[in-house]
Motif scaffolding. Sequence first.
Motif, PDB file in Angstrom:
ATOM      1  N   LEU A 126       0.557  -1.240   0.013  1.00 10.49           N
ATOM      2  CA  LEU A 126       0.093   0.153   0.013  1.00 10.49           C
ATOM      3  C   LEU A 126       0.950   1.323   0.015  1.00 10.49           C
ATOM      4  O   LEU A 126       0.649   2.029  -0.845  1.00 10.49           O
ATOM      5  CB  LEU A 126      -1.037   0.097   1.326  1.00 10.49           C
ATOM      6  CG  LEU A 126      -1.634   1.160   1.489  1.00 10.49           C
ATOM      7  CD1 LEU A 126      -2.714   1.404   0.250  1.00 10.49           C
ATOM      8  CD2 LEU A 126      -2.395   1.412   2.906  1.00 10.49           C
ATOM      9  N   TYR A 127       1.666   1.325   0.989  1.00  4.44           N
ATOM     10  CA  TYR A 127       2.585   2.582   1.204  1.00  4.44           C
ATOM     11  C   TYR A 127       3.606   2.775  -0.132  1.00  4.44           C
ATOM     12  O   TYR A 127       3.814   3.896  -0.479  1.00  4.44           O
ATOM     13  CB  TYR A 127       3.258   2.527   2.556  1.00  4.44           C
ATOM     14  CG  TYR A 127       2.502   2.442   3.479  1.00  4.44           C
ATOM     15  CD1 TYR A 127       1.014   3.436   3.605  1.00  4.44           C
ATOM     16  CD2 TYR A 127       2.543   1.572   4.541  1.00  4.44           C
ATOM     17  CE1 TYR A 127       0.227   3.285   4.752  1.00  4.44           C
ATOM     18  CE2 TYR A 127       1.424   1.490   5.658  1.00  4.44           C
ATOM     19  CZ  TYR A 127       0.570   2.273   5.567  1.00  4.44           C
ATOM     20  OH  TYR A 127      -0.608   2.232   6.604  1.00  4.44           O
ATOM     21  N   GLU A 128       4.208   1.812  -0.461  1.00  2.00           N
ATOM     22  CA  GLU A 128       4.978   1.717  -1.405  1.00  2.00           C
ATOM     23  C   GLU A 128       3.902   2.177  -2.862  1.00  2.00           C
ATOM     24  O   GLU A 128       4.511   3.242  -3.767  1.00  2.00           O
ATOM     25  CB  GLU A 128       5.445   0.197  -2.013  1.00  2.00           C
ATOM     26  CG  GLU A 128       6.795   0.261  -3.237  1.00  2.00           C
ATOM     27  CD  GLU A 128       7.235  -0.754  -3.324  1.00  2.00           C
ATOM     28  OE1 GLU A 128       8.573  -0.925  -3.140  1.00  2.00           O
ATOM     29  OE2 GLU A 128       6.562  -1.860  -3.839  1.00  2.00           O
ATOM     30  N   SER A 129       2.961   1.853  -3.328  1.00  2.10           N
ATOM     31  CA  SER A 129       2.186   2.394  -4.222  1.00  2.10           C
ATOM     32  C   SER A 129       1.543   3.728  -4.148  1.00  2.10           C
ATOM     33  O   SER A 129       1.300   4.452  -5.071  1.00  2.10           O
ATOM     34  CB  SER A 129       1.035   1.536  -4.351  1.00  2.10           C
ATOM     35  OG  SER A 129      -0.045   1.763  -3.340  1.00  2.10           O
ATOM     36  N   LEU A 130       1.840   4.181  -2.969  1.00  2.00           N
ATOM     37  CA  LEU A 130       1.402   5.625  -2.685  1.00  2.00           C
ATOM     38  C   LEU A 130       2.791   6.711  -2.858  1.00  2.00           C
ATOM     39  O   LEU A 130       2.651   7.767  -2.536  1.00  2.00           O
ATOM     40  CB  LEU A 130       0.698   5.845  -1.576  1.00  2.00           C
ATOM     41  CG  LEU A 130      -0.685   5.367  -1.534  1.00  2.00           C
ATOM     42  CD1 LEU A 130      -1.374   4.919  -0.068  1.00  2.00           C
ATOM     43  CD2 LEU A 130      -1.652   6.168  -2.431  1.00  2.00           C
ATOM     44  N   GLY A 131       3.773   6.347  -2.961  1.00  2.00           N
ATOM     45  CA  GLY A 131       5.286   7.017  -2.934  1.00  2.00           C
ATOM     46  C   GLY A 131       5.783   7.092  -1.751  1.00  2.00           C
ATOM     47  O   GLY A 131       6.555   7.942  -1.689  1.00  2.00           O
ATOM     48  N   PHE A 132       5.460   6.077  -0.668  1.00  3.45           N
ATOM     49  CA  PHE A 132       6.315   6.101   0.298  1.00  3.45           C
ATOM     50  C   PHE A 132       7.717   5.453   0.214  1.00  3.45           C
ATOM     51  O   PHE A 132       7.521   4.564  -0.543  1.00  3.45           O
ATOM     52  CB  PHE A 132       5.696   5.524   1.585  1.00  3.45           C
ATOM     53  CG  PHE A 132       4.580   6.391   2.162  1.00  3.45           C
ATOM     54  CD1 PHE A 132       4.820   7.129   3.310  1.00  3.45           C
ATOM     55  CD2 PHE A 132       3.080   6.548   1.474  1.00  3.45           C
ATOM     56  CE1 PHE A 132       3.763   8.100   3.907  1.00  3.45           C
ATOM     57  CE2 PHE A 132       2.286   7.412   2.073  1.00  3.45           C
ATOM     58  CZ  PHE A 132       2.600   8.143   3.232  1.00  3.45           C
ATOM     59  N   VAL A 133       8.749   5.871   0.907  1.00  2.80           N
ATOM     60  CA  VAL A 133      10.169   5.315   0.377  1.00  2.80           C
ATOM     61  C   VAL A 133      10.556   4.818   1.575  1.00  2.80           C
ATOM     62  O   VAL A 133      10.574   5.640   2.806  1.00  2.80           O
ATOM     63  CB  VAL A 133      10.991   6.386  -0.392  1.00  2.80           C
ATOM     64  CG1 VAL A 133      12.265   5.732  -0.502  1.00  2.80           C
ATOM     65  CG2 VAL A 133      10.248   6.958  -1.629  1.00  2.80           C
ATOM     66  N   ASP A 134      11.326   3.707   1.765  1.00  4.73           N
ATOM     67  CA  ASP A 134      12.047   3.206   2.867  1.00  4.73           C
ATOM     68  C   ASP A 134      13.421   3.483   2.736  1.00  4.73           C
ATOM     69  O   ASP A 134      14.364   3.430   2.048  1.00  4.73           O
ATOM     70  CB  ASP A 134      12.131   1.623   2.876  1.00  4.73           C
ATOM     71  CG  ASP A 134      12.802   1.108   4.015  1.00  4.73           C
ATOM     72  OD1 ASP A 134      12.949   1.736   5.018  1.00  4.73           O
ATOM     73  OD2 ASP A 134      12.677  -0.026   4.060  1.00  4.73           O
ATOM     74  N   HIS A 135      13.875   4.683   3.870  1.00  5.40           N
ATOM     75  CA  HIS A 135      15.201   5.131   3.740  1.00  5.40           C
ATOM     76  C   HIS A 135      16.099   4.362   4.933  1.00  5.40           C
ATOM     77  O   HIS A 135      17.141   4.852   5.285  1.00  5.40           O
ATOM     78  CB  HIS A 135      15.137   6.625   4.275  1.00  5.40           C
ATOM     79  CG  HIS A 135      14.507   7.487   3.023  1.00  5.40           C
ATOM     80  ND1 HIS A 135      15.068   7.620   1.725  1.00  5.40           N
ATOM     81  CD2 HIS A 135      13.561   8.140   3.041  1.00  5.40           C
ATOM     82  CE1 HIS A 135      14.257   8.532   1.122  1.00  5.40           C
ATOM     83  NE2 HIS A 135      13.227   8.632   1.873  1.00  5.40           N
ATOM     84  N   GLY A 136      15.812   3.249   5.424  1.00  4.03           N
ATOM     85  CA  GLY A 136      16.332   2.600   6.413  1.00  4.03           C
ATOM     86  C   GLY A 136      16.023   2.959   7.782  1.00  4.03           C
ATOM     87  O   GLY A 136      16.482   2.454   8.813  1.00  4.03           O
ATOM     88  N   ASP A 137      14.824   4.120   8.149  1.00  5.41           N
ATOM     89  CA  ASP A 137      14.820   4.283   9.393  1.00  5.41           C
ATOM     90  C   ASP A 137      13.790   3.276  10.086  1.00  5.41           C
ATOM     91  O   ASP A 137      12.823   2.664   9.707  1.00  5.41           O
ATOM     92  CB  ASP A 137      13.839   5.404   9.304  1.00  5.41           C
ATOM     93  CG  ASP A 137      14.598   6.779   8.596  1.00  5.41           C
ATOM     94  OD1 ASP A 137      15.495   7.114   9.242  1.00  5.41           O
ATOM     95  OD2 ASP A 137      14.129   6.989   7.750  1.00  5.41           O
TER      96      ASP A 137
END
Length: 152
Positions: A126-137
Amino acid sequence: MNKYNVKIAEVNAENWYECCQLELSREQQEFIEPNAISIAQSKFEPTLKPFAIYYEDIVVGFLMFNSEPEELDAYWVYRIMVDKNYQGKGIGKSATDLMINEMMETYDINRIVVGYHPENQGAHRLYESLGFVDHGDRFGREMAVVKEVSFN
């Protein structure tokens, strides 16, 4: 599923109990606090804003975000859930879009963060499809994904 049939409304005297009756699938229950706990939390932490998710005038989900920035200089989404009987219809994605718009219209924000358990694949998609990015936090047992918001 028509995204125009999805709306969000603040939790109130008319819809709070319906929010508490919503259920997750068995495999999701370990990832998310019950809605009753989230609603109670919002009464003691007034910056938390709980919302009911409606689909065709039926309460089918719940979400909550913080109206003040926290870690990572961002506004955090605390909960997003859709009842197990309404999942897989795009309701969560439509409601999350509505929530992001609500946050942008109401608060001066430039970054939204969602924390979730790394094994929660539904949340990840869901979040990936909405443009959320994992920066390793990482915060405790949760990963935090970030969406940069612009008003262009």
